[in-house]
Design a protein around this motif. Structure first.
Motif, PDB file in Angstrom:
ATOM      1  N   CYS A   1      29.575   8.959  35.439  1.00 46.06           N
ATOM      2  CA  CYS A   1      28.981   8.568  36.723  1.00 46.06           C
ATOM      3  C   CYS A   1      27.731   9.382  37.057  1.00 46.06           C
ATOM      4  CB  CYS A   1      30.003   8.696  37.854  1.00 46.06           C
ATOM      5  SG  CYS A   1      30.483  10.396  38.235  1.00 46.06           S
ATOM      6  N   LEU A   2      27.354  10.299  36.157  1.00 44.22           N
ATOM      7  CA  LEU A   2      26.203  11.142  36.422  1.00 44.22           C
ATOM      8  C   LEU A   2      24.953  10.615  35.733  1.00 44.22           C
ATOM      9  CD1 LEU A   2      27.795  14.706  36.067  1.00 44.22           C
ATOM     10  CD2 LEU A   2      27.417  13.371  38.153  1.00 44.22           C
ATOM     11  N   VAL A   3      23.795  11.026  36.255  1.00 43.40           N
ATOM     12  CA  VAL A   3      22.504  10.681  35.683  1.00 43.40           C
ATOM     13  C   VAL A   3      21.832  11.981  35.261  1.00 43.40           C
ATOM     14  CG1 VAL A   3      20.259   9.600  36.083  1.00 43.40           C
ATOM     15  CG2 VAL A   3      22.309   8.645  37.163  1.00 43.40           C
ATOM     16  N   ALA A   4      21.366  12.022  34.020  1.00 42.45           N
ATOM     17  CA  ALA A   4      20.764  13.253  33.487  1.00 42.45           C
ATOM     18  C   ALA A   4      19.325  13.385  33.974  1.00 42.45           C
ATOM     19  CB  ALA A   4      20.798  13.241  31.963  1.00 42.45           C
ATOM     20  N   LEU A   5      19.137  14.183  35.010  1.00 42.56           N
ATOM     21  CA  LEU A   5      17.813  14.445  35.561  1.00 42.56           C
ATOM     22  C   LEU A   5      17.657  15.955  35.749  1.00 42.56           C
ATOM     23  CD1 LEU A   5      17.560  11.649  38.293  1.00 42.56           C
ATOM     24  CD2 LEU A   5      16.187  11.807  36.210  1.00 42.56           C
ATOM     25  N   PRO A   6      16.423  16.467  35.647  1.00 44.82           N
ATOM     26  CA  PRO A   6      16.226  17.921  35.830  1.00 44.82           C
ATOM     27  C   PRO A   6      16.574  18.351  37.249  1.00 44.82           C
ATOM     28  CG  PRO A   6      14.118  16.771  35.679  1.00 44.82           C
ATOM     29  CD  PRO A   6      15.166  15.781  35.315  1.00 44.82           C
ATOM     30  N   ARG A   7      17.306  19.454  37.359  1.00 45.09           N
ATOM     31  CA  ARG A   7      17.711  19.975  38.665  1.00 45.09           C
ATOM     32  C   ARG A   7      17.053  21.321  38.906  1.00 45.09           C
ATOM     33  NH1 ARG A   7      23.065  18.792  36.904  1.00 45.09           N
ATOM     34  NH2 ARG A   7      23.497  21.021  36.805  1.00 45.09           N
ATOM     35  N   GLY A   8      16.711  21.575  40.152  1.00 44.72           N
ATOM     36  CA  GLY A   8      16.173  22.871  40.512  1.00 44.72           C
ATOM     37  C   GLY A   8      17.294  23.845  40.834  1.00 44.72           C
TER      38      GLY A   8
ATOM     39  N   VAL B   1      23.658  14.373  45.148  1.00 43.31           N
ATOM     40  CA  VAL B   1      24.873  14.699  45.906  1.00 43.31           C
ATOM     41  C   VAL B   1      24.999  16.213  45.972  1.00 43.31           C
ATOM     42  CG1 VAL B   1      27.350  14.310  46.107  1.00 43.31           C
ATOM     43  CG2 VAL B   1      25.913  12.588  44.989  1.00 43.31           C
ATOM     44  N   LYS B   2      25.082  16.760  47.184  1.00 48.22           N
ATOM     45  CA  LYS B   2      25.159  18.216  47.372  1.00 48.22           C
ATOM     46  C   LYS B   2      26.398  18.573  48.175  1.00 48.22           C
ATOM     47  CE  LYS B   2      22.346  20.347  50.327  1.00 48.22           C
ATOM     48  NZ  LYS B   2      21.138  21.005  50.879  1.00 48.22           N
TER      49      LYS B   2
ATOM     50  N   VAL C   1      26.369  23.322  44.764  1.00 48.58           N
ATOM     51  CA  VAL C   1      26.528  22.439  43.609  1.00 48.58           C
ATOM     52  C   VAL C   1      25.819  21.123  43.916  1.00 48.58           C
ATOM     53  CG1 VAL C   1      28.155  21.221  42.124  1.00 48.58           C
ATOM     54  CG2 VAL C   1      28.739  23.487  43.023  1.00 48.58           C
ATOM     55  N   VAL C   2      24.919  20.708  43.019  1.00 46.31           N
ATOM     56  CA  VAL C   2      24.163  19.466  43.191  1.00 46.31           C
ATOM     57  C   VAL C   2      24.271  18.647  41.910  1.00 46.31           C
ATOM     58  CG1 VAL C   2      21.895  18.440  43.640  1.00 46.31           C
ATOM     59  CG2 VAL C   2      22.535  20.578  44.766  1.00 46.31           C
ATOM     60  N   ARG C   3      24.519  17.341  42.056  1.00 49.97           N
ATOM     61  CA  ARG C   3      24.575  16.439  40.913  1.00 49.97           C
ATOM     62  C   ARG C   3      23.816  15.152  41.247  1.00 49.97           C
ATOM     63  NH1 ARG C   3      25.937  20.476  39.054  1.00 49.97           N
ATOM     64  NH2 ARG C   3      27.768  20.998  37.794  1.00 49.97           N
ATOM     65  N   PHE C   4      23.252  14.528  40.209  1.00 52.78           N
ATOM     66  CA  PHE C   4      22.636  13.221  40.370  1.00 52.78           C
ATOM     67  C   PHE C   4      23.615  12.162  39.868  1.00 52.78           C
ATOM     68  CE2 PHE C   4      18.870  15.986  39.985  1.00 52.78           C
ATOM     69  CZ  PHE C   4      18.221  15.637  41.158  1.00 52.78           C
TER      70      PHE C   4
ATOM     71  N   ASP D   1      37.554  12.306  45.052  1.00 55.44           N
ATOM     72  CA  ASP D   1      38.738  13.173  44.977  1.00 55.44           C
ATOM     73  C   ASP D   1      38.619  14.234  43.895  1.00 55.44           C
ATOM     74  OD1 ASP D   1      38.816  11.368  42.909  1.00 55.44           O
ATOM     75  OD2 ASP D   1      40.991  11.051  42.992  1.00 55.44           O
ATOM     76  N   VAL D   2      37.411  14.359  43.320  1.00 50.34           N
ATOM     77  CA  VAL D   2      37.173  15.355  42.265  1.00 50.34           C
ATOM     78  C   VAL D   2      36.075  16.304  42.740  1.00 50.34           C
ATOM     79  CG1 VAL D   2      36.430  15.704  39.866  1.00 50.34           C
ATOM     80  CG2 VAL D   2      37.801  13.684  40.479  1.00 50.34           C
ATOM     81  N   PRO D   3      36.259  17.626  42.573  1.00 53.93           N
ATOM     82  CA  PRO D   3      35.172  18.552  42.931  1.00 53.93           C
ATOM     83  C   PRO D   3      33.880  18.170  42.201  1.00 53.93           C
ATOM     84  CG  PRO D   3      37.183  19.770  42.450  1.00 53.93           C
ATOM     85  CD  PRO D   3      37.451  18.345  42.069  1.00 53.93           C
ATOM     86  N   LEU D   4      32.766  18.316  42.871  1.00 53.86           N
ATOM     87  CA  LEU D   4      31.491  17.854  42.321  1.00 53.86           C
ATOM     88  C   LEU D   4      31.192  18.489  40.967  1.00 53.86           C
ATOM     89  CD1 LEU D   4      29.104  16.026  42.915  1.00 53.86           C
ATOM     90  CD2 LEU D   4      28.035  17.886  44.200  1.00 53.86           C
ATOM     91  N   VAL D   5      31.559  19.753  40.794  1.00 52.12           N
ATOM     92  CA  VAL D   5      31.280  20.448  39.530  1.00 52.12           C
ATOM     93  C   VAL D   5      32.033  19.823  38.363  1.00 52.12           C
ATOM     94  CG1 VAL D   5      33.129  22.149  39.757  1.00 52.12           C
ATOM     95  CG2 VAL D   5      31.009  22.754  38.531  1.00 52.12           C
ATOM     96  N   ASP D   6      33.097  19.063  38.642  1.00 51.11           N
ATOM     97  CA  ASP D   6      33.916  18.466  37.582  1.00 51.11           C
ATOM     98  C   ASP D   6      33.708  16.962  37.439  1.00 51.11           C
ATOM     99  OD1 ASP D   6      35.134  20.930  37.021  1.00 51.11           O
ATOM    100  OD2 ASP D   6      36.617  20.640  38.610  1.00 51.11           O
TER     101      ASP D   6
END
Length: 449
Positions: A32-39, A57-58, A44-47, A22-27
């Motif tokens: 709940c996130l994992v700090a991994l390098p993103r391309g 998650v895209k 909006v993409v999050r691990f 129920d929360v936009p991915l950017v927020d």
């Protein structure tokens, strides 16, 4: 509107329900996130962590999410190197009932890096060449299976170490199309897109000071077409051999195997005058050494890692008293391979502390030990053995590598890659031909070693 999760496996919906849909991915909260390098991505993409897995998650439109989900599942069935699609989540709304964009969920590819993370320090031209080799192999593999990518680029690819080379994986199938076969024009369009994209991405790195001064972005972008053409020709060309030299057919098959491909079906036809044989590999598949290692040992490794391990296994077999390949009473290869895993492979790898391995898996560690043993033996002009190799490898390679990574402050897989790029301590290229990328899901031994 009700939340709906379409998943490939029954256990995934339960693990995914705990994520804040129920929360936009950017927020999404850091908890709940994992700090991994993103391309770089258009979306909006999050691990995030879902149960025991790390997932990507895209946010993307519903039609595009469902289409890419199905395409990635098709590529998985074809054993094409690509990320695994896990689920599509639709019907998302915020606490006020306002609709949120659906998401596509894929499994994070362990040990992989986007290309920008690999250029955090100036990467050597030879390493860039290996990345392009891996990307050329991936593109050929896709085209052989009838997949037109439509947006081939470094940004849409993940790379992971495969012995002395790299394996490339498709990470974005949004623009792709799967067809029974591709025309020459469709393949050339993909190549032109790849050339333009790669040149542009390298120019961007050049502008940011992250590109080696000897690297010409346009020249390296054009090189992808040359690498592709070489491999495509080797895999699909039709050859005519004299009848007296039919063993040339075997030589051709061996060449394909060395490139990491297996001949699944052949078309052999005598010429009208009866003095030659026409040979055309009709269907090829990737992962010849990978499948052989899996069959003999139960270990699932990258193609070049498997080639290296098999070479050591075969050499070791010849030293065993019950090794008799032509004797039906001799030990079967599977029995000897099991003994090699138990008495050689696992004890050797366990001598390398886990804190020194970094992101390298056990197959990569053993491959590097084999390369180190060869270099030491060449200098000593005798076989130094594995015991001396492990001690020297820990002292001269792994501990200095860890110290450099810690000193650079990069840490993790990107830090190790940066340290290797600076002083050339990565394993040397050993595989003939181009680097081959194949799907890998970890070792299958009971304890992972």
């Amino acid at each position: 509107m009700e939340l709906r999760i379409t998943a490939t496996s029954p256990e995934h919906p339960a693990a995914l329900l705990d994520l804040p849909w129920d929360v936009p991915l950017v927020d999404w909260p850091e908890s709940c996130l994992v700090a991994l390098p993103r391309g770089i991505s258009r979306h909006v993409v999050r691990f995030a962590r879902a149960g025991e897995e790390v997932v990507a998650v895209k946010e993307v439109g519903e039609w595009a999410a469902v289409r890419e989900y199905e395409l990635l599942r098709d590529l998985d069935r074809l054993a094409v190197p690509a990320v695994d699609a896990l689920a599509v989540v639709t019907g998302r709304t915020d606490p006020r009932g306002e609709p949120l964009e659906p998401v596509l969920i894929t499994r994070h590819l362990d040990g992989s890096l986007p290309y920008r993370s690999m250029f955090e320090t100036t990467m050597r031209p030879s390493t860039i060449n290996r990345l392009l080799d891996a990307l050329a192999v991936l593109l050929v593999r896709l085209h052989l299976d009838g997949f037109a990518w439509g947006d081939c680029s470094l940004s849409n690819t993940l790379f992971r170490r495969d012995a002395g080379a790299y394996a490339a994986y498709l990470v974005d199938a949004e623009t792709g199309q799967l067809q029974p076969g591709l025309s020459r024009g469709q393949r050339e369009y993909d190549l032109e897109v790849a050339r333009v994209n790669i040149s542009g991405e390298l120019m961007d790195l050049e502008a940011g000071g992250s590109l080696h001064p000897s690297v010409d972005p346009v020249e390296f972008g054009t090189a992808i077409a040359e690498r592709y053409a070489e491999l495509w020709h080797e895999l699909t060309r039709q050859s005519v051999y004299p009848l007296a030299k039919r063993h040339y057919i075997d030589r051709r098959i061996r060449r394909l195997n060395e490139l990491g491909f297996d001949v699944a079906e052949m078309q052999i036809q005598a010429t009208p005058d009866g003095d030659a044989v026409t040979f055309l590999p009709k269907v090829v598949d990737a992962g010849h050494h990978q499948r052989q290692l899996l069959r003999l040992t139960g270990m699932d490794a990258e193609e070049n890692q498997a080639r290296s391990l098999l070479r050591d296994l075969e050499t070791w077999m010849m030293t065993q008293e019950d090794y008799a390949p032509d004797d039906p009473l001799g030990a079967r290869p599977e029995v000897l391979a099991h003994r090699w895993v138990r008495d050689v492979f696992r004890p050797t790898v366990r001598r390398v502390p886990k804190e020194l391995r970094g992101s390298a898996d056990v197959a990569q560690i053993y491959h590097e030990l084999l390369e180190h043993r060869w270099l030491m033996s060449e200098r000593a002009e005798r076989d130094v053995g594995l015991d001396a190799t492990v001690e020297d490898y820990l002292r001269t390679v792994l501990r200095p590598r860890l110290a450099r990574a810690a000193a650079s402050g990069a840490g993790g897989a990107a830090g190790e890659e940066a340290a290797e790029a600076e002083d050339g301590t990565s394993a040397p290229d050993t595989a003939p031909g181009l680097a081959e990328g194949t799907v890998r899901r970890g070792l299958t031994g009971p304890d992972g070693v």
